[in-house]
Design a protein around this motif. Structure first.
Motif, mmCIF file in Angstrom:
data_model
loop_
_atom_site.group_PDB
_atom_site.id
_atom_site.type_symbol
_atom_site.label_atom_id
_atom_site.label_comp_id
_atom_site.label_asym_id
_atom_site.label_seq_id
_atom_site.Cartn_x
_atom_site.Cartn_y
_atom_site.Cartn_z
ATOM 1 N N GLN A 54 0.822 -1.202 0.000
ATOM 2 C CA GLN A 54 0.000 0.000 0.000
ATOM 3 C C GLN A 54 0.858 1.255 0.000
ATOM 4 O O GLN A 54 0.524 2.260 -0.642
ATOM 5 N N ALA A 55 1.990 1.214 0.714
ATOM 6 C CA ALA A 55 2.881 2.374 0.739
ATOM 7 C C ALA A 55 3.467 2.632 -0.644
ATOM 8 O O ALA A 55 3.540 3.783 -1.100
ATOM 9 N N LEU A 56 3.883 1.562 -1.333
ATOM 10 C CA LEU A 56 4.417 1.707 -2.684
ATOM 11 C C LEU A 56 3.340 2.196 -3.636
ATOM 12 O O LEU A 56 3.583 3.058 -4.494
ATOM 13 N N LEU A 57 2.118 1.664 -3.487
ATOM 14 C CA LEU A 57 1.020 2.051 -4.369
ATOM 15 C C LEU A 57 0.691 3.537 -4.219
ATOM 16 O O LEU A 57 0.430 4.237 -5.198
ATOM 17 N N SER A 58 0.697 4.041 -2.996
ATOM 18 C CA SER A 58 0.367 5.452 -2.770
ATOM 19 C C SER A 58 1.432 6.358 -3.372
ATOM 20 O O SER A 58 1.119 7.416 -3.926
ATOM 21 N N ARG A 59 2.711 5.941 -3.296
ATOM 22 C CA ARG A 59 3.763 6.748 -3.903
ATOM 23 C C ARG A 59 3.690 6.686 -5.433
ATOM 24 O O ARG A 59 3.973 7.670 -6.118
ATOM 25 N N ALA A 60 3.314 5.525 -5.976
ATOM 26 C CA ALA A 60 3.158 5.398 -7.425
ATOM 27 C C ALA A 60 2.000 6.275 -7.915
ATOM 28 O O ALA A 60 2.091 6.904 -8.979
ATOM 29 N N ARG A 61 0.918 6.294 -7.149
ATOM 30 C CA ARG A 61 -0.226 7.149 -7.499
ATOM 31 C C ARG A 61 0.221 8.615 -7.528
ATOM 32 O O ARG A 61 -0.155 9.387 -8.417
ATOM 33 N N TYR A 62 1.030 9.008 -6.524
ATOM 34 C CA TYR A 62 1.508 10.390 -6.463
ATOM 35 C C TYR A 62 2.385 10.704 -7.674
ATOM 36 O O TYR A 62 2.279 11.791 -8.260
ATOM 37 N N ALA A 63 3.236 9.752 -8.068
ATOM 38 C CA ALA A 63 4.091 9.961 -9.237
ATOM 39 C C ALA A 63 3.255 10.205 -10.490
ATOM 40 O O ALA A 63 3.535 11.119 -11.279
ATOM 41 N N THR A 64 2.220 9.388 -10.690
ATOM 42 C CA THR A 64 1.366 9.555 -11.871
ATOM 43 C C THR A 64 0.566 10.839 -11.802
ATOM 44 O O THR A 64 0.329 11.504 -12.815
ATOM 45 N N THR A 65 0.132 11.223 -10.596
ATOM 46 C CA THR A 65 -0.597 12.479 -10.435
ATOM 47 C C THR A 65 0.285 13.664 -10.819
ATOM 48 O O THR A 65 -0.164 14.594 -11.499
ATOM 49 N N LEU A 66 1.545 13.632 -10.403
ATOM 50 C CA LEU A 66 2.473 14.696 -10.781
ATOM 51 C C LEU A 66 2.684 14.715 -12.294
ATOM 52 O O LEU A 66 2.757 15.788 -12.903
ATOM 53 N N ALA A 67 2.793 13.520 -12.886
ATOM 54 C CA ALA A 67 2.993 13.447 -14.338
ATOM 55 C C ALA A 67 1.765 13.959 -15.086
ATOM 56 O O ALA A 67 1.887 14.722 -16.055
ATOM 57 N N LEU A 68 0.581 13.568 -14.644
ATOM 58 C CA LEU A 68 -0.653 14.054 -15.273
ATOM 59 C C LEU A 68 -0.794 15.564 -15.114
ATOM 60 O O LEU A 68 -1.239 16.261 -16.027
ATOM 61 N N SER A 69 -0.409 16.059 -13.943
ATOM 62 C CA SER A 69 -0.493 17.497 -13.699
ATOM 63 C C SER A 69 0.356 18.289 -14.676
ATOM 64 O O SER A 69 0.052 19.443 -14.978
ATOM 65 N N SER A 70 1.412 17.659 -15.192
ATOM 66 C CA SER A 70 2.291 18.336 -16.149
ATOM 67 C C SER A 70 1.585 18.641 -17.462
ATOM 68 O O SER A 70 2.068 19.463 -18.246
ATOM 69 N N TYR A 71 0.470 17.979 -17.723
ATOM 70 C CA TYR A 71 -0.249 18.150 -18.979
ATOM 71 C C TYR A 71 -1.551 18.946 -18.800
ATOM 72 O O TYR A 71 -2.344 19.039 -19.724
ATOM 73 N N LEU A 72 -1.757 19.510 -17.614
ATOM 74 C CA LEU A 72 -2.966 20.288 -17.359
ATOM 75 C C LEU A 72 -2.640 21.769 -17.227
ATOM 76 O O LEU A 72 -1.531 22.145 -16.831
ATOM 77 N N THR A 73 -3.596 22.600 -17.544
ATOM 78 C CA THR A 73 -3.426 24.044 -17.451
ATOM 79 C C THR A 73 -3.839 24.530 -16.069
ATOM 80 O O THR A 73 -5.019 24.531 -15.720
ATOM 81 N N ASN A 74 -2.854 24.895 -15.256
ATOM 82 C CA ASN A 74 -3.088 25.513 -13.951
ATOM 83 C C ASN A 74 -4.105 24.787 -13.073
ATOM 84 O O ASN A 74 -5.120 25.364 -12.675
ATOM 85 N N PRO A 75 -3.890 23.526 -12.749
ATOM 86 C CA PRO A 75 -4.837 22.849 -11.835
ATOM 87 C C PRO A 75 -4.774 23.462 -10.444
ATOM 88 O O PRO A 75 -3.707 23.822 -9.947
ATOM 89 N N LYS A 76 -5.927 23.580 -9.806
ATOM 90 C CA LYS A 76 -6.005 24.203 -8.486
ATOM 91 C C LYS A 76 -5.953 23.185 -7.354
ATOM 92 O O LYS A 76 -5.797 23.556 -6.191
ATOM 93 N N SER A 77 -6.123 21.888 -7.671
ATOM 94 C CA SER A 77 -6.123 20.871 -6.627
ATOM 95 C C SER A 77 -5.831 19.511 -7.255
ATOM 96 O O SER A 77 -5.951 19.331 -8.477
ATOM 97 N N PHE A 78 -5.460 18.552 -6.410
ATOM 98 C CA PHE A 78 -5.255 17.190 -6.902
ATOM 99 C C PHE A 78 -6.560 16.612 -7.419
ATOM 100 O O PHE A 78 -6.570 15.803 -8.362
ATOM 101 N N ASN A 79 -7.680 16.999 -6.824
ATOM 102 C CA ASN A 79 -8.976 16.494 -7.267
ATOM 103 C C ASN A 79 -9.269 16.907 -8.705
ATOM 104 O O ASN A 79 -9.938 16.185 -9.453
ATOM 105 N N GLU A 80 -8.738 18.061 -9.111
ATOM 106 C CA GLU A 80 -8.955 18.530 -10.473
ATOM 107 C C GLU A 80 -8.278 17.604 -11.484
ATOM 108 O O GLU A 80 -8.753 17.446 -12.611
ATOM 109 N N VAL A 81 -7.157 16.992 -11.092
ATOM 110 C CA VAL A 81 -6.494 16.036 -11.970
ATOM 111 C C VAL A 81 -7.400 14.829 -12.205
ATOM 112 O O VAL A 81 -7.524 14.317 -13.320
ATOM 113 N N TYR A 82 -8.057 14.376 -11.135
ATOM 114 C CA TYR A 82 -8.998 13.257 -11.265
ATOM 115 C C TYR A 82 -10.145 13.633 -12.199
ATOM 116 O O TYR A 82 -10.541 12.857 -13.066
ATOM 117 N N GLU A 83 -10.683 14.845 -11.992
ATOM 118 C CA GLU A 83 -11.888 15.238 -12.721
ATOM 119 C C GLU A 83 -11.621 15.482 -14.203
ATOM 120 O O GLU A 83 -12.457 15.174 -15.055
#
Length: 505
Positions: A54-83
């Protein structure tokens, strides 16, 4: 019929894929729920709180969230990446992150199952050298006796080996209407995110400061290996986003086709992101120094200390213009102070986030009035990440604007810089009087016309202090608070690089 639940019953657990075996190549600070790394059985200390899937999975999720955030225009929250990154399927739009890692809102289980087998190769791996010098002794364990017993000491490199396996439920993925191309891309993202989590982000405590990194052996990766992993994750994200957009399977259109590559911080971005690592192994972000990982972590510890920044600039007095909040602050330090010869414990200095109004240059004359200021903590992820490698120290900037609302004082919560005064008796001691100054006014050089200055409080310095040989030693007139924020972030990065390249001790 609930298709998701129905296909889950037919989950195929026979086709496990092996990601590899990884060994901690830097000291590792694991721990149980009490935070202890070791438990004592008889006369021996044994490892407790070993890494879990679970610890590895949570860090992997964070890595992908950071990577996805790189392709979004000015996200205001992590939830915005999901949406924003939702994939059209036969059961409706599903966030890409939910497909890969699962999520509770909306309820959706991951397409993957992760297995983490841990082999503790050195059960009694406690080493006093790592306990004292390499666990940020000057930052974390100051004055705490329990560290000398090794209860929270880090494991030495080579102490833990983890075997990582996973499987993907291809039948369920196809039942959701996902094509083979999408399934392959999702699997590639999952694999890269696990490797980035292990090698770059790390597991356990102190990972942003170089602890808890894993590699295929205890010798560690080279800088080019770190760059290839980050590039690979970003490219896989880019591949799936372009494919989904070409097939009209992506709900949001507000997505960039290339990852961010600007050197400056993306305006109004409230969450960090992985910048395309073109310069990661350049002289600017890569420091060649020391061969031993313990020594490298010790250098990192010294590089993030404000005291060393002040020493390098040969300036005395308040440290309010040396901004360490990009390193994961606001952080406060409890330091012993002296009043009329009596020593008091746990006086807080550093940064304070308060829900009550404090007049600028307010002096808490502790020796006389014994008044205290109520405050709430506001922890933030470090925006400057360190990765020791075979050939040096990689500095990975993860910049954002998440502290800007606190600096502006939005919603009644304001961040202050809290400084004290040193006195010299037989030796230098800290006086208990403290000065509270809004960080906004320090950054903007807004010196108040009049203020209460009682007790022995010293006058704070305003502006942004930069390291020697930079474009300037001091910024005094920023155009806006946003400009001052960016300058302070970059100044913190430059200070870290300067100290790493010019070790003081």
């Amino acid at each position: 019929m609930d298709l998701t639940q129905e296909v889950t019953r037919n989950f195929n657990t026979s086709l496990w894929r092996e990601l590899g075996k990884f060994t901690n190549y830097t000291p590792l600070m694991v721990g149980d729920w009490k935070g202890d790394t070791y438990t004592k059985v008889g006369n021996n200390r044994i490892v407790t709180g070993i890494p879990r899937a679970q610890a590895l999975l949570s860090r992997a999720r964070y890595a992908t969230t950071l990577a996805l955030s790189s392709y979004l225009t000015n996200p205001k929250s992590f939830n915005e990446v999901y949406e924003k990154v939702k994939v059209k399927s036969t059961v409706g739009a599903i966030p890409l992150l939910c497909l890969i890692y699962g999520c509770s809102e909306p309820p959706f289980s991951s397409l993957f199952k992760l297995s983490l087998s841990v082999n503790v190769k050195k059960w009694n791996a406690w080493n006093p050298a790592y306990a004292k010098a390499n666990r940020y002794h000057a930052i974390i364990s100051r004055g705490e006796r329990r560290y000398s017993r090794g209860l929270k000491s880090p494991l030495i490199p080579g102490a833990i080996e983890v075997e990582v396996k996973y499987l993907i439920d291809s039948n369920r993925a196809k039942a959701l209407g996902l094509s083979e191309d999408i399934i392959d891309s999702i699997r590639n993202i999952f694999e890269y995110s696990l490797k980035v989590a292990l090698v770059v982000l790390g597991l356990g405590k102190g990972s942003s400061r170089g602890f808890g990194k894993f590699w295929y052996n205890d010798r560690g990766p080279a800088c080019r290996d770190i760059k290839e992993l980050l590039d690979g994750l970003l490219l896989e994200i880019e591949h799936i986003l372009k494919y989904l957009m070409s097939k009209d399977l992506l709900v949001s259109k507000d997505i960039l086709l290339k990852p961010l590559s600007t050197e400056t911080i993306e305006r109004n971005r409230m969450i960090p992101f992985f910048k395309k690592p073109d310069e990661l192994c350049s002289n600017k972000l890569f420091v060649r120094n020391a061969s031993d990982y313990g020594r490298k972590i010790e250098l990192i510890a010294k590089a993030v200390l404000k005291a060393n920044w002040k020493k390098a600039s040969r300036r005395k007095g308040s440290g309010s213009n040396f901004h360490t909040w990009p390193l994961g602050l606001p952080r406060s330090s409890s330091i012993k102070c002296t009043c009329n010869g009596k020593v008091y414990e746990k006086r807080k200095y550093g940064y304070l986030v308060s829900t009550i109004a404090i007049a600028d240059l307010y002096c808490e004359n502790f020796c006389k009035s014994f008044e205290s200021v109520s405050a709430t903590d506001a922890r933030r992820v470090s925006m400057i990440h360190f990765v020791p490698t075979l050939d040096g120290i990689v500095i990975l900037p993860l910049f954002d604007y998440s502290l800007l609302p606190l600096i502006k004082g939005d919603k009644g919560r304001t961040i202050y810089h809290v400084s004290g005064k040193f006195m010299k008796h037989e030796k230098v001691k800290i006086h208990c009087d403290r000065t509270f100054v809004k960080l906004k006014n320090v950054l903007m050089n807004n010196k108040p016309k009049s203020s209460y200055r009682g007790g022995n409080c010293s006058k704070p310095t305003y502006g942004i202090s930069l390291p020697p040989n930079s474009h300037g030693l001091f910024q005094t007139e920023p155009k806006s608070i946003e400009d001052a924020y960016v300058t302070a972030l970059n100044a913190a990065l430059q200070w870290v690089i300067y100290i790493l390249k010019n070790p003081l001790l």
